[in-house]
Motif scaffolding. Structure first.
Motif, PDB file in Angstrom:
ATOM      1  N   TRP A  40       0.801  -1.219   0.000  1.00 24.97           N
ATOM      2  CA  TRP A  40       0.000   0.000   0.000  1.00 24.97           C
ATOM      3  C   TRP A  40       0.839   1.275   0.000  1.00 24.97           C
ATOM      4  O   TRP A  40       0.464   2.237  -0.696  1.00 24.97           O
ATOM      5  N   PRO A  41       1.956   1.377   0.746  1.00 23.85           N
ATOM      6  CA  PRO A  41       2.758   2.607   0.621  1.00 23.85           C
ATOM      7  C   PRO A  41       3.263   2.830  -0.801  1.00 23.85           C
ATOM      8  O   PRO A  41       3.242   3.968  -1.298  1.00 23.85           O
ATOM      9  N   TRP A  42       3.675   1.763  -1.470  1.00 18.39           N
ATOM     10  CA  TRP A  42       4.170   1.903  -2.833  1.00 18.39           C
ATOM     11  C   TRP A  42       3.033   2.210  -3.813  1.00 18.39           C
ATOM     12  O   TRP A  42       3.206   3.010  -4.745  1.00 18.39           O
ATOM     13  N   ARG A  43       1.878   1.600  -3.592  1.00 18.19           N
ATOM     14  CA  ARG A  43       0.731   1.903  -4.440  1.00 18.19           C
ATOM     15  C   ARG A  43       0.306   3.364  -4.265  1.00 18.19           C
ATOM     16  O   ARG A  43      -0.058   4.042  -5.230  1.00 18.19           O
ATOM     17  N   SER A  44       0.371   3.840  -3.016  1.00 20.89           N
ATOM     18  CA  SER A  44       0.009   5.233  -2.769  1.00 20.89           C
ATOM     19  C   SER A  44       0.991   6.182  -3.439  1.00 20.89           C
ATOM     20  O   SER A  44       0.589   7.199  -4.030  1.00 20.89           O
ATOM     21  N   LEU A  98      -5.405   2.078  -8.000  1.00 22.00           N
ATOM     22  CA  LEU A  98      -4.166   1.839  -7.266  1.00 22.00           C
ATOM     23  C   LEU A  98      -4.385   1.897  -5.757  1.00 22.00           C
ATOM     24  O   LEU A  98      -3.733   1.162  -5.006  1.00 22.00           O
ATOM     25  N   VAL A  99      -5.286   2.761  -5.306  1.00 24.51           N
ATOM     26  CA  VAL A  99      -5.488   2.934  -3.864  1.00 24.51           C
ATOM     27  C   VAL A  99      -6.925   2.698  -3.443  1.00 24.51           C
ATOM     28  O   VAL A  99      -7.268   2.882  -2.275  1.00 24.51           O
ATOM     29  N   ASP A 100      -7.780   2.283  -4.361  1.00 19.47           N
ATOM     30  CA  ASP A 100      -9.185   2.030  -4.051  1.00 19.47           C
ATOM     31  C   ASP A 100      -9.661   0.884  -4.941  1.00 19.47           C
ATOM     32  O   ASP A 100      -9.922   1.074  -6.121  1.00 19.47           O
ATOM     33  N   ALA A 180       7.019   8.924   6.471  1.00 16.81           N
ATOM     34  CA  ALA A 180       6.765   9.295   5.077  1.00 16.81           C
ATOM     35  C   ALA A 180       5.763   8.355   4.432  1.00 16.81           C
ATOM     36  O   ALA A 180       4.884   8.784   3.670  1.00 16.81           O
ATOM     37  N   ALA A 181       5.867   7.053   4.747  1.00 14.88           N
ATOM     38  CA  ALA A 181       4.919   6.091   4.172  1.00 14.88           C
ATOM     39  C   ALA A 181       3.496   6.395   4.625  1.00 14.88           C
ATOM     40  O   ALA A 181       2.553   6.374   3.822  1.00 14.88           O
ATOM     41  N   TYR A 182       3.329   6.691   5.906  1.00 13.25           N
ATOM     42  CA  TYR A 182       1.998   7.027   6.414  1.00 13.25           C
ATOM     43  C   TYR A 182       1.486   8.334   5.817  1.00 13.25           C
ATOM     44  O   TYR A 182       0.297   8.466   5.500  1.00 13.25           O
ATOM     45  N   THR A 183       2.367   9.298   5.658  1.00 19.06           N
ATOM     46  CA  THR A 183       1.963  10.587   5.088  1.00 19.06           C
ATOM     47  C   THR A 183       1.486  10.414   3.650  1.00 19.06           C
ATOM     48  O   THR A 183       0.436  10.926   3.249  1.00 19.06           O
ATOM     49  N   VAL A 184       2.265   9.695   2.864  1.00 18.83           N
ATOM     50  CA  VAL A 184       1.903   9.485   1.453  1.00 18.83           C
ATOM     51  C   VAL A 184       0.604   8.694   1.344  1.00 18.83           C
ATOM     52  O   VAL A 184      -0.288   9.033   0.552  1.00 18.83           O
ATOM     53  N   ALA A 185       0.472   7.630   2.139  1.00 19.64           N
ATOM     54  CA  ALA A 185      -0.740   6.815   2.066  1.00 19.64           C
ATOM     55  C   ALA A 185      -1.961   7.595   2.535  1.00 19.64           C
ATOM     56  O   ALA A 185      -3.054   7.452   1.965  1.00 19.64           O
ATOM     57  N   ALA A 186      -1.806   8.414   3.578  1.00 22.16           N
ATOM     58  CA  ALA A 186      -2.943   9.201   4.075  1.00 22.16           C
ATOM     59  C   ALA A 186      -3.416  10.195   3.022  1.00 22.16           C
ATOM     60  O   ALA A 186      -4.623  10.336   2.779  1.00 22.16           O
ATOM     61  N   TRP A 187      -2.471  10.886   2.387  1.00 20.64           N
ATOM     62  CA  TRP A 187      -2.878  11.848   1.354  1.00 20.64           C
ATOM     63  C   TRP A 187      -3.466  11.124   0.143  1.00 20.64           C
ATOM     64  O   TRP A 187      -4.468  11.590  -0.431  1.00 20.64           O
TER      65      TRP A 187
END
Length: 412
Positions: A40-44, A98-100, A180-187
């Motif tokens: 998921w971090p990479w997909r985000s 990618l994220v949904d 950074a992974a959480y930030t990118v995935a959250a946005w």
């Protein structure tokens, strides 16, 4: 006071985290170790970087257009945007996967986008790609610079970073990678949720969910009917034949002999099994409901109720099978609850069509105080009514009387 019963859990209960996340926001709600080890971090990150592509392409195409200058620049810019509208709209729909992973329902099937897709494409081209780029840069630049600090920052004698400081910076950069992974995935999750809200109106998804639920209920009712036919034409006929053979066999034995007594006992057991099977068939899908409709079926079940029941069900047409089956189930369970829990001396069942809805009411003169928490079956009734898109309310003050009211939509 009428109390609506909901088939879902209490609103105060926390929503469970799905075992297989459907969106980036679902993945964020899971355990950190599972999220960081997943894709998921990479997909985000891919989702956000992909959003930059059409924006840069649009800016690159506009550069020579702006060089023309004068009054032609505005119509040329609008023409370029119109040409890019369709591919960008389709690209945004593809990028959302990618994220949904939830399907995007309610969009037009043709190549030309609808007004929602077109509006989202314009916003993505003009503004959203800048936000995606800034979030990616802010989230990644800091950890990358700190991790590479031993390489990019020279270690000099005095006035500059020492060896320990540079490697400490690298360690801090590594610790910031999960952030950074959480930030990118959250946005990315927030952007995807916004894109879904812009692309698909909530009403369209609700209608599709209602149609999907109706298809499931229809499939369930068809399976019930198949089971009823198998029991009626198979097991019931064999039990009838068994009873007849046992009776014929008893005619060849002397009355009162041990063998005759055993045959009589076996015949009685077969008769009991046949009666139980017929009751089971009637509960699965009674033949009177299929042949004569809901009013006759309700009168049949009311006639077998231990509590005297008046039936006033008048319908001017047959209803959809799923509605008839659900209404019959409500009548059966409500009458059973009256007999078991109410202490009533009489009850009444009333049904009418009001517009495109069936309203079914079961009232009794019992002690009242019906409470789903006490296991009176009201929650099961609410679930059954909700499965066909209806609503169930109960009015049962202490001291009585009790009225159970179910409303079923018949148009969808």
């Amino acid at each position: 006071m009428a109390t609506p019963l909901l088939a879902s859990a209490s609103a105060s209960a926390p929503a469970p985290v799905p075992l297989v996340p459907w969106t980036a926001l679902d993945a964020l709600a899971g355990p950190p170790q599972r999220f960081l080890a997943s894709a998921w971090p990479w997909r985000s990150l891919a989702y956000l970087l992909a959003g930059v592509v059409p924006g840069l392409a649009f800016a690159a195409v506009l550069t020579p257009v702006r060089a023309v200058g004068g009054l032609l620049s505005v119509p040329l810019s609008l023409g370029v945007a119109a040409l890019l509208l369709t591919p960008v709209a389709r690209f945004e729909r593809w990028r959302l996967r990618l994220v949904d992973r939830q399907p995007v329902r309610g969009l037009p099937d043709g190549w030309w986008p609808g007004w929602r897709e077109a509006g989202h494409a314009v916003v993505a081209l003009v503004a959203l790609w800048w936000a995606d780029l800034l979030v990616v840069a802010a989230a990644i630049a800091g950890p990358v610079v700190l991790i590479l600090s031993p390489v990019v920052q020279p270690i000099a004698p005095e006035g500059e970073a020492t060896l320990g400081q540079t490697f400490l910076g690298s360690a801090v950069g590594l610790l910031l990678v999960p952030v950074a992974a959480y930030t990118v995935a959250a946005w990315a999750g927030a952007r995807a949720a916004m894109a879904r809200a812009m692309l698909v109106p909530q009403e369209a998804e609700v209608r599709e969910i209602a149609r999907s639920r109706a298809r499931l209920v229809d499939a369930f009712e068809a399976e019930r009917r198949r089971i009823e036919r198998d029991l009626h034409d198979g097991a019931q006929q064999r039990l009838v034949a068994l009873s007849m053979k046992l009776g014929l066999a008893g005619l060849d034995l002397p009355p009162g002999s041990p063998a005759a007594v055993r045959l009589d006992e076996a015949r009685e057991l077969a008769g009991q099994a046949l009666a139980e099977l017929r009751e089971l068939i009637r509960g699965v899908h009674p033949q009177v409901l299929a042949d004569r409709g809901l009013p006759a079926a309700v009168r049949d079940v009311a006639g077998r109720s231990p509590v005297p029941a008046r039936v006033d069900v008048e319908l001017d047409r047959r209803l959809p099978e799923r509605v008839e089956a659900a209404a019959y189930y409500v009548a059966c369970e409500a009458l059973a609850n009256v007999a078991k829990h109410s202490g009533a001396g009489s009850c009444a069942v009333r049904g009418r069509l009001r517009g495109d809805s069936l309203v079914l009411e079961i009232a009794d003169d019992g002690r009242g105080g019906a409470d789903p928490a006490r296991g009176t079956g009201l929650t099961g009734l609410a679930d059954r009514v909700s499965a066909v898109g209806g609503a169930l309310t109960v009015e049962s003050p202490y001291g009585g009387p009790t009225t159970v009211r179910a409303e079923f939509p018949c148009a969808w």
